[in-house]
Design a protein around this motif. Structure first.
Motif, PDB file in Angstrom:
ATOM      1  N   HIS A 107       0.844  -1.206   0.000  1.00 35.02           N
ATOM      2  CA  HIS A 107       0.000   0.000   0.000  1.00 35.02           C
ATOM      3  C   HIS A 107       0.877   1.253   0.000  1.00 35.02           C
ATOM      4  O   HIS A 107       1.631   1.484   0.942  1.00 35.02           O
ATOM      5  N   HIS A 394      -8.854   5.441  -1.503  1.00 30.67           N
ATOM      6  CA  HIS A 394      -7.460   5.009  -1.727  1.00 30.67           C
ATOM      7  C   HIS A 394      -7.272   4.540  -3.160  1.00 30.67           C
ATOM      8  O   HIS A 394      -8.133   3.863  -3.702  1.00 30.67           O
ATOM      9  N   HIS A 396      -4.409   2.494  -5.616  1.00 35.79           N
ATOM     10  CA  HIS A 396      -3.168   1.716  -5.687  1.00 35.79           C
ATOM     11  C   HIS A 396      -2.205   2.311  -6.711  1.00 35.79           C
ATOM     12  O   HIS A 396      -2.628   2.917  -7.702  1.00 35.79           O
TER      13      HIS A 396
HETATM   14 CU    CU Z   1      -3.371  -0.031  -1.584  1.00 32.31          CU
END
Ligand code: CU
Ligand code: C2O
Ligand code: CU
Length: 478
Positions: A107, A394, A396
Motif C-alpha cells: 500500500h 485510496h 493503488h
Molecule cells: Cu493499496
C-alpha cells in the motif's frame, strides 16, 4: 501558526454511528510499547536488496492469561518493519505459510499492477512462495504491507496481516529529523480489537458491514503501552491500520507537535498542530519536542478521551534543532490538457456500499488512464451529511495530490503526497492522479469491510503503443 482543529466534519465522526464501539481504558498495567524489529535482508548489494516475507500463523500475548491466535509477517502479529531504499532494485520472496490463500499488497508503493502490487489478482496459495521484484522509485515515505484477498481482506488484516514499510532516500537523510529506529523514530500502528473468551479474536461475532471495531486499542499490538523518551525530539510514524476506526489524536496536556510527513512522504512544510485526525490507511509522521518536560514526567497520547500511549520522560541531552520552514519539493505535474475530469462516487453504507453505483467485479476494468497522463479526479461521497460516514478513498500504484475540498482549500496537512484521502459525507474532493507504470490498479474505500463489500473498482493504466492483456482472477477461480 498552530492549528487547533481536527479538520474533519464533526457530524460524520464514527462516534455518531449507531454501531460505534467506544474504546475502553485498559485495566492492565502499562506495558512497554512493542517496537517491531526490522526485517533483515537475505542479501544486499550496492544496487539490489533481497527479502523474504512470510505470512505465518502464531500466537501472541496481548493480555494476561491465554495467548491469542494471530497472523503476522515474519512475526506473530503485524510484521517486522521492512526498509526499502529509493533507487534500489528490490527482490522479495512472498511465502504463504497460512492455511488459506493470501496476497501481499504494498500500500503506497508505485509498482506495476496487478501482480507486483499484490491486490486480489495476485494470490499466493497456502504452502507456496511467489517472487516479485521491482525498482523502488519514489521519495522517502512511511507505507505499509497488508493482505488483500477479495473479499477477505478485512478478516486477514484483523488477524494481523499488516506491517510497516519505510522507504529511505538521500533527500530525507539530509533533513534534521529523528531517524534512529526504535529510539527516536517510532512506528505506531493504531488498531482496535475485541477480545472474546480465552482472549481470542472472533471476527464473525464482531462483524459489522460498516467496519469491525473492538473496545481495546492496540499500538503495534501493545495494550496500554508506554514509551520511554530518551531524546528530546521523537518522530512518530503513525498508521491508521484499523479496519474502520478513526483516530483523533492529541496529548493530554495539549502539547503542540509538527506533522512533517503524510502517506507519500515528507511534506513541503511542517504543519504545527495540537490535534490531528487519521482515517483508515492514512499515515502521519509527527515530530514531538519533549523539551519542556523533566525526567519523571509523563505525557499521554490520547484518541478522543481514551489514553493510547504514555510517554515517560527520561533524562535526555538538550536538542533544540528547529525544523526548517521548507522541507522538500514535491513533484507537481501539470494536468494533461484536454482530459475530462474523472468523476467517481462512493455510495451507500452497510451492505449497500458501491463505487459509481456498482459493486466491485474482479473481472471488470472500470476505467482506463493513459500511463503518465496527469488527470483530475473528483471523488464524491454521496452519503447524507446528516448521518453519513467519512469514506477514506485510496488508489493503488500512485501517490496523488489533493487539490480541493468542495472547491475550497484542502486541510493544512494535505499539501504532501497522499494515497488515501478521507472524503466527508456530501463532499467532493478533487485530486490529481498520475500513473507512471502500466497495470491494473484498484481504488476503493479503505474502511476494509466497505472494500470487501464492493465499494471498489479498478482502472487500467495503459500504454497505447504497448497494449497489454491481463489475466484477471474472479472470485470463483480463487
Ligand atoms: Cu493499496
Ligand atoms: Cu491498503 Cu487496496 O489497499
Ligand atoms: Cu466507506
Amino acid at each position: 501558526k498552530v492549528y487547533t482543529d481536527y479538520f474533519f466534519d464533526e457530524p460524520a465522526y464514527n462516534t455518531h454511528d449507531g454501531g460505534y464501539i467506544p474504546l475502553t481504558t485498559p485495566k492492565i498495567a502499562p506495558q512497554p510499547l512493542v517496537i517491531p524489529p526490522l526485517l533483515e535482508p537475505d542479501k544486499q548489494t550496492a544496487t539490489d536488496d533481497y527479502y523474504t516475507v512470510e505470512a505465518q500463523a502464531s500466537e501472541t500475548q496481548f493480555l494476561p492469561g491465554k495467548k491469542t491466535k494471530t497472523w503476522g509477517y515474519n512475526t506473530g502479529f503485524l510484521g517486522k518493519t521492512i526498509v526499502f531504499r529509493n533507487g534500489k532494485h528490490t527482490h522479495i520472496d512472498l511465502k504463504n505459510a497460512l492455511p488459506e490463500l493470501t496476497t501481499f499488497h504494498w500500500h503506497g508503493l508505485n509498482v506495476p499492477g496487478p501482480i507486483t502490487d499484490g491486490g486480489c489478482h495476485a494470490p499466493v496459495y497456502p504452502g507456496k512462495t511467489n517472487h516479485i521484484d521491482f525498482d523502488v522509485d519514489q521519495p522517502a515515505a512511511t507505507i505499509w504491507l497488508h493482505a488483500h484477498p477479495c473479499p477477505s481482506t478485512a478478516l486477514q488484516v484483523w488477524r494481523g496481516l499488516a506491517a510497516m514499510v519505510l522507504i529511505k532516500d538521500d533527500v530525507e537523510d539530509q533533513l534534521p529529523l529523528p531517524r534512529n529506529y526504535g529510539v527516536d523514530d517510532i512506528p505506531m500502528v493504531l488498531q482496535d480489537r475485541e477480545f472474546h473468551e480465552d482472549n481470542q479474536f472472533d471476527y464473525r461475532a464482531d462483524y459489522d458491514p460498516d467496519g469491525v471495531q473492538g473496545h481495546t486499542a492496540l499500538v503495534n499490538g501493545t495494550v496500554n503501552p508506554y514509551f520511554d523518551v530518551t531524546t528530546q525530539r521523537v518522530r512518530l510514524r503513525i498508521l491508521d491500520g484499523s479496519n474502520r476506526r478513526e483516530w483523533r489524536l492529541h496529548f493530554d496536556d495539549g502539547l503542540t507537535f509538527a506533522q512533517v510527513g503524510s502517506d507519500g512522504g515528507i511534506m513541503p512544510a511542517p504543519v504545527y498542530m495540537d490535534k490531528v485526525m487519521l482515517t483508515c490507511a492514512e499515515r502521519d509522521e509527527l515530530v514531538v519536542d519533549f523539551g519542556k518536560y523533566q525526567p519523571g514526567d509523563e505525557v499521554t497520547l490520547m484518541t478522543d478521551d481514551t489514553p493510547l500511549c504514555h510517554f515517560r520522560i527520561k533524562a535526555f541531552e538538550p536538542d533544540d534543532t528547529q525544523l526548517p520552514d521548507h522541507l522538500v519539493d514535491i513533484e507537481d505535474p501539470t494536468p494533461t490538457p484536454g482530459l475530462p475530469v474523472r468523476k467517481i462516487t462512493m455510495d451507500g453504507m452497510d451492505e449497500e456500499v458501491a463505487m459509481d453505483g456498482k459493486k466491485f467485479d474482479m473481472q471488470r476494468i472500470d476505467a482506463r488512464q493513459k500511463v503518465n497522463d496527469v488527470a483530475i479526479w473528483e471523488i464524491r461521497n454521496t452519503n447524507s451529511t446528516k448521518n453519513g460516514m467519512v469514506h477514506p478513498f485510496h488508489v493503488h500504484g500512485t501517490q496523488f495530490q489533493v487539490l480541493a475540498r468542495n472547491d475550497g482549500p484542502v486541510y493544512p496537512n494535505e499539501h504532501g503526497l497522499k494515497d488515501t484521502v478521507g472524503v466527508n459525507p456530501g463532499e467532493t474532493v478533487r485530486i490529481k492522479v498520475q500513473f507512471k507504470l502500466t497495470g491494473v490498479y484498484m481504488y476503493h474505500c479503505h474502511i476494509i469491510e466497505h472494500e470487501d463489500g464492493g465499494m471498489m473498482a479498478q482502472i487500467e493504466s495503459y500504454d497505447p503503443d504497448h497494449p497489454k492483456t491481463y489475466h484477471l482472477m474472479d472470485m470463483d477461480t480463487l
